[in-house]
Design a protein around this motif. Structure first.
Motif, PDB file in Angstrom:
ATOM      1  N   VAL A  67       0.843  -1.199   0.000  1.00  0.00           N
ATOM      2  CA  VAL A  67       0.000   0.000   0.000  1.00  0.00           C
ATOM      3  C   VAL A  67       0.876   1.246   0.000  1.00  0.00           C
ATOM      4  O   VAL A  67       0.625   2.190  -0.768  1.00  0.00           O
ATOM      5  CB  VAL A  67      -0.963  -0.005   1.214  1.00  0.00           C
ATOM      6  CG1 VAL A  67      -1.605   1.351   1.411  1.00  0.00           C
ATOM      7  CG2 VAL A  67      -2.021  -1.068   1.048  1.00  0.00           C
ATOM      8  N   GLU A  68       1.916   1.262   0.831  1.00  0.00           N
ATOM      9  CA  GLU A  68       2.823   2.412   0.878  1.00  0.00           C
ATOM     10  C   GLU A  68       3.519   2.609  -0.467  1.00  0.00           C
ATOM     11  O   GLU A  68       3.662   3.741  -0.937  1.00  0.00           O
ATOM     12  CB  GLU A  68       3.854   2.226   1.984  1.00  0.00           C
ATOM     13  CG  GLU A  68       3.280   2.310   3.375  1.00  0.00           C
ATOM     14  CD  GLU A  68       4.273   1.921   4.465  1.00  0.00           C
ATOM     15  OE1 GLU A  68       5.459   1.656   4.136  1.00  0.00           O
ATOM     16  OE2 GLU A  68       3.865   1.875   5.636  1.00  0.00           O
ATOM     17  N   ARG A  69       3.967   1.528  -1.082  1.00  0.00           N
ATOM     18  CA  ARG A  69       4.642   1.618  -2.383  1.00  0.00           C
ATOM     19  C   ARG A  69       3.691   2.162  -3.438  1.00  0.00           C
ATOM     20  O   ARG A  69       4.051   3.043  -4.233  1.00  0.00           O
ATOM     21  CB  ARG A  69       5.166   0.249  -2.805  1.00  0.00           C
ATOM     22  CG  ARG A  69       5.898   0.257  -4.140  1.00  0.00           C
ATOM     23  CD  ARG A  69       6.373  -1.130  -4.547  1.00  0.00           C
ATOM     24  NE  ARG A  69       5.389  -2.173  -4.440  1.00  0.00           N
ATOM     25  CZ  ARG A  69       4.421  -2.405  -5.336  1.00  0.00           C
ATOM     26  NH1 ARG A  69       4.325  -1.668  -6.415  1.00  0.00           N
ATOM     27  NH2 ARG A  69       3.565  -3.378  -5.150  1.00  0.00           N
ATOM     28  N   ILE A  70       2.464   1.688  -3.447  1.00  0.00           N
ATOM     29  CA  ILE A  70       1.475   2.148  -4.422  1.00  0.00           C
ATOM     30  C   ILE A  70       1.174   3.626  -4.210  1.00  0.00           C
ATOM     31  O   ILE A  70       1.049   4.384  -5.179  1.00  0.00           O
ATOM     32  CB  ILE A  70       0.198   1.283  -4.344  1.00  0.00           C
ATOM     33  CG1 ILE A  70       0.488  -0.101  -4.904  1.00  0.00           C
ATOM     34  CG2 ILE A  70      -0.956   1.932  -5.081  1.00  0.00           C
ATOM     35  CD1 ILE A  70      -0.606  -1.124  -4.647  1.00  0.00           C
ATOM     36  N   GLN A  71       1.090   4.054  -2.947  1.00  0.00           N
ATOM     37  CA  GLN A  71       0.847   5.468  -2.665  1.00  0.00           C
ATOM     38  C   GLN A  71       2.013   6.330  -3.144  1.00  0.00           C
ATOM     39  O   GLN A  71       1.796   7.404  -3.721  1.00  0.00           O
ATOM     40  CB  GLN A  71       0.617   5.683  -1.167  1.00  0.00           C
ATOM     41  CG  GLN A  71      -0.724   5.189  -0.687  1.00  0.00           C
ATOM     42  CD  GLN A  71      -0.880   5.270   0.822  1.00  0.00           C
ATOM     43  OE1 GLN A  71       0.094   5.360   1.557  1.00  0.00           O
ATOM     44  NE2 GLN A  71      -2.122   5.211   1.274  1.00  0.00           N
ATOM     45  N   ARG A  72       3.263   5.859  -2.916  1.00  0.00           N
ATOM     46  CA  ARG A  72       4.430   6.612  -3.397  1.00  0.00           C
ATOM     47  C   ARG A  72       4.410   6.716  -4.920  1.00  0.00           C
ATOM     48  O   ARG A  72       4.647   7.787  -5.483  1.00  0.00           O
ATOM     49  CB  ARG A  72       5.724   5.950  -2.934  1.00  0.00           C
ATOM     50  CG  ARG A  72       6.123   6.243  -1.515  1.00  0.00           C
ATOM     51  CD  ARG A  72       7.567   5.806  -1.238  1.00  0.00           C
ATOM     52  NE  ARG A  72       7.874   4.460  -1.643  1.00  0.00           N
ATOM     53  CZ  ARG A  72       7.706   3.376  -0.894  1.00  0.00           C
ATOM     54  NH1 ARG A  72       7.240   3.480   0.319  1.00  0.00           N
ATOM     55  NH2 ARG A  72       8.019   2.174  -1.347  1.00  0.00           N
ATOM     56  N   GLU A  73       4.139   5.593  -5.588  1.00  0.00           N
ATOM     57  CA  GLU A  73       4.106   5.595  -7.048  1.00  0.00           C
ATOM     58  C   GLU A  73       2.991   6.501  -7.566  1.00  0.00           C
ATOM     59  O   GLU A  73       3.168   7.211  -8.557  1.00  0.00           O
ATOM     60  CB  GLU A  73       3.937   4.168  -7.575  1.00  0.00           C
ATOM     61  CG  GLU A  73       5.166   3.309  -7.401  1.00  0.00           C
ATOM     62  CD  GLU A  73       4.942   1.870  -7.826  1.00  0.00           C
ATOM     63  OE1 GLU A  73       3.820   1.521  -8.241  1.00  0.00           O
ATOM     64  OE2 GLU A  73       5.903   1.082  -7.720  1.00  0.00           O
ATOM     65  N   SER A  74       1.857   6.481  -6.898  1.00  0.00           N
ATOM     66  CA  SER A  74       0.742   7.332  -7.283  1.00  0.00           C
ATOM     67  C   SER A  74       1.107   8.804  -7.136  1.00  0.00           C
ATOM     68  O   SER A  74       0.801   9.621  -8.011  1.00  0.00           O
ATOM     69  CB  SER A  74      -0.484   7.002  -6.430  1.00  0.00           C
ATOM     70  OG  SER A  74      -1.524   7.905  -6.685  1.00  0.00           O
TER      71      SER A  74
END
Length: 182
Positions: A67-74
């Motif tokens: 979730v954290e990785r997806i938020q950073r990428e977003s």
């Protein structure tokens, strides 16, 4: 005969007692085996439970990291899209500034409309973090692009700004094109 019957009865009682003792011992051994096997099963189940708890904790950790990785990428994607969009709008800002410069000191409703449009566009850009790069405090190679020498300017001072530079949330979006003193 009575003695024989008594003897047989005693023998029969003795056999039954021996049988009862053997059965009791067998039951006790079964009970011990059952308790021991149950304790082994409990120990194994406790080990399995610990393993499954560890797997669950690991899965939760991995999910949080995803979730954290997806938020950073977003967030990076949003920044890239905003940067591209802002760069495209800078051409419109440049054109509006050229139109105002072409009119000069002469004010008419059309030039006032162009000025208001430019002001509104710059206000909107500032709300999203796009600001003009400072050209008043001398030449800075990180913010300015020197495209020529201005003989009337002092050394390392900016003499003439040919095109304004802009930054987006602290990152350089476009360097200012300037003439620098020698």
């Amino acid at each position: 005969m009575a003695t024989e019957q008594n003897q047989q009865a005693q023998d029969l009682e003795l056999e039954q007692a021996e049988q009862n003792t053997a059965e009791t011992q067998a039951e006790a051994e079964q009970a011990e085996v059952t308790v021991a096997s149950l304790q082994e099963q409990i120990a194994q189940l406790e080990g399995d439970l610990k393993l499954e708890k560890a797997r669950t904790a690991n899965a939760v950790y991995e999910a949080q990291k995803s979730v954290e990785r997806i938020q950073r990428e977003s967030e990076k994607h949003k920044e890239a899209v905003l940067e591209k969009f802002a760069k495209e709008l800078l051409e419109t800002v440049d054109n509006l500034e050229r139109a105002i410069a072409a009119v000069g000191e002469e004010k008419n409703p059309l030039s006032e409309g162009v000025e208001l449009t430019l002001k509104g566009l710059l206000t909107t850009l500032e709300r999203f973090g796009v600001v003009v790069v400072d050209t008043d405090n001398g030449f800075n190679a990180d913010l300015h692009q020197a495209v020529g020498i201005d003989p009337s300017a002092k050394a390392n001072d900016i003499g003439n700004v040919l095109q304004k530079g802009y930054s987006l949330n602290g990152r350089l979006l476009r360097p200012a094109m300037v003439m620098v003193g020698a």
